[in-house]
Design an enzyme around this catalytic site. Structure first.
Site, PDB file in Angstrom:
ATOM      1  N   ASP A 277       0.857  -1.181   0.000  1.00 34.69           N
ATOM      2  CA  ASP A 277       0.000   0.000   0.000  1.00 34.69           C
ATOM      3  C   ASP A 277       0.894   1.233   0.000  1.00 34.69           C
ATOM      4  OD1 ASP A 277      -1.646   2.151   0.653  1.00 34.69           O
ATOM      5  OD2 ASP A 277      -2.674   1.098   2.280  1.00 34.69           O
TER       6      ASP A 277
ATOM      7  N   GLY B  51      -8.916   5.030  -7.241  1.00 32.02           N
ATOM      8  CA  GLY B  51      -7.669   4.274  -7.228  1.00 32.02           C
ATOM      9  C   GLY B  51      -6.635   4.839  -6.276  1.00 32.02           C
ATOM     10  N   VAL B  52      -5.390   4.885  -6.738  1.00 36.46           N
ATOM     11  CA  VAL B  52      -4.278   5.402  -5.931  1.00 36.46           C
ATOM     12  C   VAL B  52      -4.551   6.840  -5.512  1.00 36.46           C
ATOM     13  CG1 VAL B  52      -1.832   6.054  -6.010  1.00 36.46           C
ATOM     14  CG2 VAL B  52      -2.555   3.860  -6.927  1.00 36.46           C
ATOM     15  N   ASP B  53      -5.056   7.637  -6.424  1.00 40.71           N
ATOM     16  CA  ASP B  53      -5.332   9.051  -6.152  1.00 40.71           C
ATOM     17  C   ASP B  53      -6.288   9.194  -4.968  1.00 40.71           C
ATOM     18  OD1 ASP B  53      -5.354  11.830  -6.517  1.00 40.71           O
ATOM     19  OD2 ASP B  53      -6.701  11.764  -8.236  1.00 40.71           O
TER      20      ASP B  53
ATOM     21  N   THR C 236      -1.745   2.136 -15.152  1.00 47.05           N
ATOM     22  CA  THR C 236      -2.081   0.742 -15.433  1.00 47.05           C
ATOM     23  C   THR C 236      -3.423   0.305 -14.862  1.00 47.05           C
ATOM     24  OG1 THR C 236      -0.910  -0.111 -13.496  1.00 47.05           O
ATOM     25  CG2 THR C 236       0.356   0.092 -15.548  1.00 47.05           C
TER      26      THR C 236
ATOM     27  N   VAL D   9      -7.332   2.235 -14.155  1.00 44.30           N
ATOM     28  CA  VAL D   9      -8.466   2.701 -14.957  1.00 44.30           C
ATOM     29  C   VAL D   9      -8.015   3.370 -16.269  1.00 44.30           C
ATOM     30  CG1 VAL D   9      -8.713   4.950 -13.803  1.00 44.30           C
ATOM     31  CG2 VAL D   9     -10.717   3.848 -14.804  1.00 44.30           C
ATOM     32  N   TYR D  10      -6.772   3.873 -16.331  1.00 48.76           N
ATOM     33  CA  TYR D  10      -6.279   4.503 -17.560  1.00 48.76           C
ATOM     34  C   TYR D  10      -5.896   3.475 -18.622  1.00 48.76           C
ATOM     35  CZ  TYR D  10      -6.216   9.290 -15.678  1.00 48.76           C
ATOM     36  OH  TYR D  10      -6.550  10.525 -15.183  1.00 48.76           O
TER      37      TYR D  10
END
Length: 172
Positions: free
Chosen positions: A10, A32-34, A118, A120-121
């Site tokens: 994480d 996501g990460v954002d 890698t 949702v984009y």
């Protein structure tokens, strides 16, 4: 020469000077990460992002890390995959270069990256891994104050894929 590490985990829990956020152009949060970085870091990150006027794809900008263990968040906007003919490879490489440049500018000695673009984009992971590793390695060589570059992969499957890419890129 910077040490390059690959781990599964994480990114919001990384004890490094700077973590990289796979942001969108608005820098105002997303999924996501954002979303995870904004949730874990708290409202200070968003407040500072609002003052930055967004970020172009391939560029990077730094903010506070709020409640995260890191000191800074380096926000970078990765390319949306549209088939490979729209400069996606170069933009992904630029994300990694610019993130390390910005990290060096703020005084970070260690930086952790997610697998930018890698999710949702849609950037193919098999294609992203060698681009990310190579561009980060080159940028770190140009910025010797950055002595640790860590890639924090979301799953063990991703970690194996990135390790394979790293092994193929290492000189004999």
């Amino acid at each position: 020469m910077a040490r390059l590490e690959l781990v599964a985990g994480d990114i919001t829990r990384e004890a490094v000077d700077a973590i990289v956020n796979a942001a969108n152009e608005s820098l105002l949060g997303g999924g996501g990460v954002d979303g995870a970085i904004h949730r874990a870091g708290g409202p200070e990150i968003l407040a500072e992002c609002r003052t930055l006027g967004g970020c172009a794809t391939g560029d990077a900008k730094a903010t506070t890390a709020g409640r995260l263990e890191a000191r800074w968040v380096i926000h970078t906007v990765g390319p949306v995959w549209v088939g490979g003919g729209a400069g996606e490879d170069d933009l992904l490489a630029s994300c990694h270069r610019r993130s390390i440049e910005v990290a060096a500018e703020v005084g970070a000695r260690s930086i952790a990256f997610p697998a930018i673009s890698t999710g949702v984009y849609g950037f193919p992971k098999e294609r992203a891994a060698p681009i990310a590793l190579g561009s980060a390695r080159e940028a770190a060589a140009d910025h010797p104050t950055v002595d640790l570059v860590r890639f924090v992969l979301f799953s063990d499957t991703d970690l194996r894929l990135w390790r394979g890419a790293l092994e193929r890129s290492d000189p004999p």
